[in-house]
Motif scaffolding. Sequence first.
Motif, PDB file in Angstrom:
ATOM      1  N   UNK A  30       0.827  -1.217   0.000  1.00  0.00           N
ATOM      2  CA  UNK A  30       0.000   0.000   0.000  1.00  0.00           C
ATOM      3  C   UNK A  30       0.861   1.266   0.000  1.00  0.00           C
ATOM      4  N   UNK A  31       2.052   1.179   0.623  1.00  0.00           N
ATOM      5  CA  UNK A  31       2.957   2.342   0.598  1.00  0.00           C
ATOM      6  C   UNK A  31       3.470   2.570  -0.826  1.00  0.00           C
ATOM      7  N   UNK A  32       3.731   1.490  -1.561  1.00  0.00           N
ATOM      8  CA  UNK A  32       4.202   1.633  -2.947  1.00  0.00           C
ATOM      9  C   UNK A  32       3.163   2.401  -3.773  1.00  0.00           C
ATOM     10  N   UNK A  33       1.880   2.132  -3.525  1.00  0.00           N
ATOM     11  CA  UNK A  33       0.825   2.828  -4.298  1.00  0.00           C
ATOM     12  C   UNK A  33       0.696   4.286  -3.874  1.00  0.00           C
ATOM     13  N   UNK A  34       0.853   4.537  -2.559  1.00  0.00           N
ATOM     14  CA  UNK A  34       0.792   5.933  -2.090  1.00  0.00           C
ATOM     15  C   UNK A  34       1.946   6.734  -2.703  1.00  0.00           C
ATOM     16  N   UNK A  35       3.118   6.118  -2.788  1.00  0.00           N
ATOM     17  CA  UNK A  35       4.269   6.819  -3.398  1.00  0.00           C
ATOM     18  C   UNK A  35       3.985   7.118  -4.871  1.00  0.00           C
ATOM     19  N   UNK A  36       3.376   6.136  -5.552  1.00  0.00           N
ATOM     20  CA  UNK A  36       3.040   6.314  -6.975  1.00  0.00           C
ATOM     21  C   UNK A  36       2.145   7.556  -7.153  1.00  0.00           C
ATOM     22  N   UNK A  37       1.141   7.672  -6.284  1.00  0.00           N
ATOM     23  CA  UNK A  37       0.203   8.800  -6.376  1.00  0.00           C
ATOM     24  C   UNK A  37       0.918  10.113  -6.011  1.00  0.00           C
ATOM     25  N   UNK A  38       1.750  10.084  -4.978  1.00  0.00           N
ATOM     26  CA  UNK A  38       2.471  11.306  -4.578  1.00  0.00           C
ATOM     27  C   UNK A  38       3.427  11.764  -5.672  1.00  0.00           C
ATOM     28  N   UNK A  39       4.077  10.814  -6.342  1.00  0.00           N
ATOM     29  CA  UNK A  39       4.988  11.182  -7.445  1.00  0.00           C
ATOM     30  C   UNK A  39       4.213  11.881  -8.561  1.00  0.00           C
ATOM     31  N   UNK A  40       2.978  11.404  -8.801  1.00  0.00           N
ATOM     32  CA  UNK A  40       2.165  12.039  -9.851  1.00  0.00           C
ATOM     33  C   UNK A  40       1.767  13.451  -9.414  1.00  0.00           C
ATOM     34  N   UNK A  41       1.432  13.604  -8.137  1.00  0.00           N
ATOM     35  CA  UNK A  41       1.109  14.941  -7.617  1.00  0.00           C
ATOM     36  C   UNK A  41       2.317  15.861  -7.798  1.00  0.00           C
ATOM     37  N   UNK A  42       3.498  15.338  -7.458  1.00  0.00           N
ATOM     38  CA  UNK A  42       4.719  16.150  -7.581  1.00  0.00           C
ATOM     39  C   UNK A  42       4.928  16.594  -9.028  1.00  0.00           C
ATOM     40  N   UNK A  43       4.708  15.660  -9.975  1.00  0.00           N
ATOM     41  CA  UNK A  43       4.905  15.986 -11.392  1.00  0.00           C
ATOM     42  C   UNK A  43       3.888  17.039 -11.853  1.00  0.00           C
ATOM     43  N   UNK A  44       2.633  16.911 -11.403  1.00  0.00           N
ATOM     44  CA  UNK A  44       1.586  17.844 -11.855  1.00  0.00           C
ATOM     45  C   UNK A  44       1.726  19.230 -11.234  1.00  0.00           C
TER      46      UNK A  44
END
Length: 374
Positions: A30-44
Amino acid sequence: MMDAWPGMGKETNMELHITCIPGDGIGPEIIAEAKKVLEKVAACYGHQMVFTDILMGGASIDAYGVPLTEESIQTARAADAVLMGSIGGDTTRSPWYKLPPNLRPEAGLLAIRKALNLFANLRPAVLYEELAAACPLKEEISRAGFDMLIMRELTGGLYFGERKTVEENGVRKAIDTLTYDENEIRRIAVKGFDIARKRRKKVTSVDKANVLDSSRLWRKVVEEVAADYPDVKLEHMLVDNCAMQLVKDPAQFDVILTENMFGDILSDEASMVTGSIGMLSSASLNDSKFGLYEPSHGSAPDIAGQDIANPIATVLSAAMMLRYSFDLDREADAIEAAVKQVLKEGYRTGDIHSSGCKKVGCSEMGSLLAERIR
Ligand code: NAD
């Protein structure tokens, strides 16, 4: 550690230093998925996420023989915020539970809460329209939906007071003491009002002021703090009435502010009325902007390693982290909107699946959420 500054939240190019604790069971998934979403937020939104992982719980016991090392505590302290999966194993079968209590996985969690001085626990309870069928309340009540946040004092009160068991004239007697001083009440009240300002600007302070001195002091200090927040509506409610109102009319609540034991019981009641354990986030804060963010559920060892866990509670905990530790409200809104969008499109992990919906695994759910960050 980062300090807040005026106007924070409209910033771009922020470097967010986040210590991650994947933990045990489904934690790493679940942490791997949260990181995935946070990375997308960072990019946007033009930020940079700097993640540093530490071990805690069973994973730390296996590696170092203790559930949390001093080095891990220092790493957590040096970050702006901590994002955790979950710790612990199967309590009847795992060898971790043959160890003395101070060396078991949960001791790591207690130690990090203490080391980071986390005294305010926040647990949102939200009923999503798409998941209303999971709500155990009557349809005429659940139809209105609800979105509340329970703010519980975490380090004082009955659970931390003096206690003893004695025998008097052959009769066994146990004594627990409930103590709060005004400073402990004031600091959590200030947090409660600050957070209400980010929401619908209503605080329901819950106590038992008709019986307990500690509650009468609680009420007085909360009123003193409220004087500094004229834009936030304050109401007082007795804890027994609050327990009833949570099932009778949960839509009336925005922020529920309460002491340790009342909060322990009411937050579990509020979680249950949502009916969806895989959706519930939480945060524990100290008196700066620092916080530890984690899902309300445990490490679910029964489904670990199968890519079927629901990552949404952890992803929503990451949204809380952006909102409360970094004041990045737009970015937090974007994550919450992505969760609503994915549910609206009918995607569900197994725990919240119902007929007619599209069943997805943990990793696919994370990707779907990341794709919908705008
Ligand atoms: P649990 O919350 O881990 O699991 C209860 C049930 O809910 C299980 O059937 C599980 O499969 C399911 N579930 C939980 N989270 C889910 C998710 N995200 N997606 C899909 N299904 C999910 O509670 P438990 O079984 O009582 O505890 C397991 C371990 O977790 C124990 O070692 C316990 O001490 C620990 N725990 C840790 C924390 C924490 O780290 N803060 C909190 C609670 C429990």
